[in-house]
Write an enzyme that holds these catalytic residues in place. Structure first.
Site, short mmCIF file in Angstrom:
data_model
loop_
_atom_site.label_atom_id
_atom_site.label_comp_id
_atom_site.label_asym_id
_atom_site.label_seq_id
_atom_site.Cartn_x
_atom_site.Cartn_y
_atom_site.Cartn_z
N ASN A 118 35.08 -2.37 54.46
CA ASN A 118 35.09 -1.59 55.70
C ASN A 118 34.16 -2.31 56.68
OD1 ASN A 118 34.99 0.27 57.74
ND2 ASN A 118 33.93 1.86 56.56
N LYS A 126 33.74 -1.74 59.72
CA LYS A 126 33.24 -0.84 60.76
C LYS A 126 33.31 -1.55 62.12
CE LYS A 126 30.48 1.45 57.30
NZ LYS A 126 29.31 2.26 56.95
N HIS A 159 36.40 8.94 57.46
CA HIS A 159 35.09 8.36 57.12
C HIS A 159 33.99 9.27 57.68
CE1 HIS A 159 31.65 5.71 57.01
NE2 HIS A 159 32.31 5.01 56.11
N GLU A 198 32.19 9.13 49.16
CA GLU A 198 31.06 8.42 49.77
C GLU A 198 29.96 9.42 50.11
OE1 GLU A 198 32.47 4.50 51.64
OE2 GLU A 198 32.76 6.05 53.14
N GLY A 248 24.93 2.90 53.89
CA GLY A 248 24.13 2.05 54.75
C GLY A 248 22.63 2.23 54.56
P1 PGA Z 1 27.81 0.73 53.00
O1 PGA Z 1 29.00 1.56 53.72
O2 PGA Z 1 28.45 -0.04 51.89
O3 PGA Z 1 27.24 -0.13 54.06
O4 PGA Z 1 26.86 1.77 52.48
C1 PGA Z 1 30.03 2.13 52.97
C2 PGA Z 1 30.99 2.84 53.89
O5 PGA Z 1 30.53 3.50 54.83
O6 PGA Z 1 32.21 2.78 53.72
#
Ligand code: PGA
Length: 253
Positions: A9, A11, A97, A169, A175
């Site tokens: 992802n 983003k 998400h 998640e 993050g």
């Molecule tokens: P991350 O994000 O791996 O940076 O924690 C995961 C996500 O939001 O899909």
């Protein structure tokens, strides 16, 4: 065996050139995807065509959108329809998400509509669910996630549900560098599967891939993906680093 998926992802990150370089770097590294394994790249809308071109012909590698709108077409300036994605042969779209839920006020009902329109157009939703920190601290995460599933997915037929990929998640792990322990992930994934089983039957629930997301990286992927009800991951930060993401692909079981 259930489909095992390593989904990147991106983003709202990377320029077009950086995205091209990242895909080139990932493709050039050795990784082996068995028939039940897939790598998926959820890239920003303007890069869908580039990614589709670059990855075409690569076995078990797919491009995903990160969002779509709930309406078929019309006067919705700035939105992207499922029909548009379908015309690019995009097979997956990330739906719900936590960042969409939080920053763009996407409700369970809106997400139900998005899931429906995806399935009507033969695009598989990667449906995200997961609880915020205060819910985890109150130990009511099961009820919270059960409600997300019920309100956004339970209008589907069993046949439709089997086209959905679920991504659990926990928001407190996204993050933050704070991964759920493999035991916490397994516990929630088993709970989700039990919920689906109660509603749709065991054979349907057993066939659905449930990905874990939240600070997955090369160093923890083998252990998390090794849990019996974890079928891969939805990966943010670590998917932007070629070596990391290739190691995550190679950690699929
Ligand atoms: P991350 O994000 O791996 O940076 O924690 C995961 C996500 O939001 O899909």
């Amino acid at each position: 065996m259930r489909k095992q998926i390593a989904a990147a992802n991106w983003k709202m990150n990377l320029t077009l050139q950086q995205g091209e370089e990242l895909l080139d770097a990932i493709i050039s590294k050795p990784h082996s995807l068995q028939p039940h394994q897939q790598a998926v790249f959820a890239v920003p809308f303007p890069y869908l065509f580039m990614a589709q071109q670059k990855l075409s012909g690569k076995q078990n590698v797919f491009v995903a959108a990160q969002n779509c709108y709930s309406k078929k077409s019309g006067a919705y300036t700035g939105e992207v329809s499922v029909e548009m994605l379908q015309s690019l042969n995009i097979p997956y779209v990330v739906i719900g998400h936590s960042e969409r839920r939080e920053y763009f006020q996407e409700s369970n009902q809106l997400l139900a509509d998005k899931v429906t329109i995806c399935l009507e157009n033969k695009i598989q939703p990667i449906f995200c669910c997961g609880e915020p920190l205060q819910i985890r601290e109150a130990n009511t995460q099961n009820e919270y996630v059960a409600k997300q599933l019920a309100e956004s997915l339970y209008h589907l037929s069993a046949e439709q549900l089997q086209q959905v990929v679920i991504a659990y998640e926990p928001i407190w792990a996204i993050g933050t560098g704070k991964t759920a322990s493999s035991a916490q992930a397994q516990e929630m994934h088993a709970f989700i599967r039990a919920q689906l089983s109660a509603k749709y039957g065991a054979s349907v629930a057993d066939a659905i891939s449930i990905l874990y997301g939240g600070s997955v990286k090369a160093a923890n992927a083998v252990e998390i993906f090794g849990q019996p009800d974890v079928d891969g991951g939805l990966v943010g930060g670590a998917s932007l680093v070629a070596d990391e993401f290739v190691a995550i692909i190679n950690a699929l079981k």
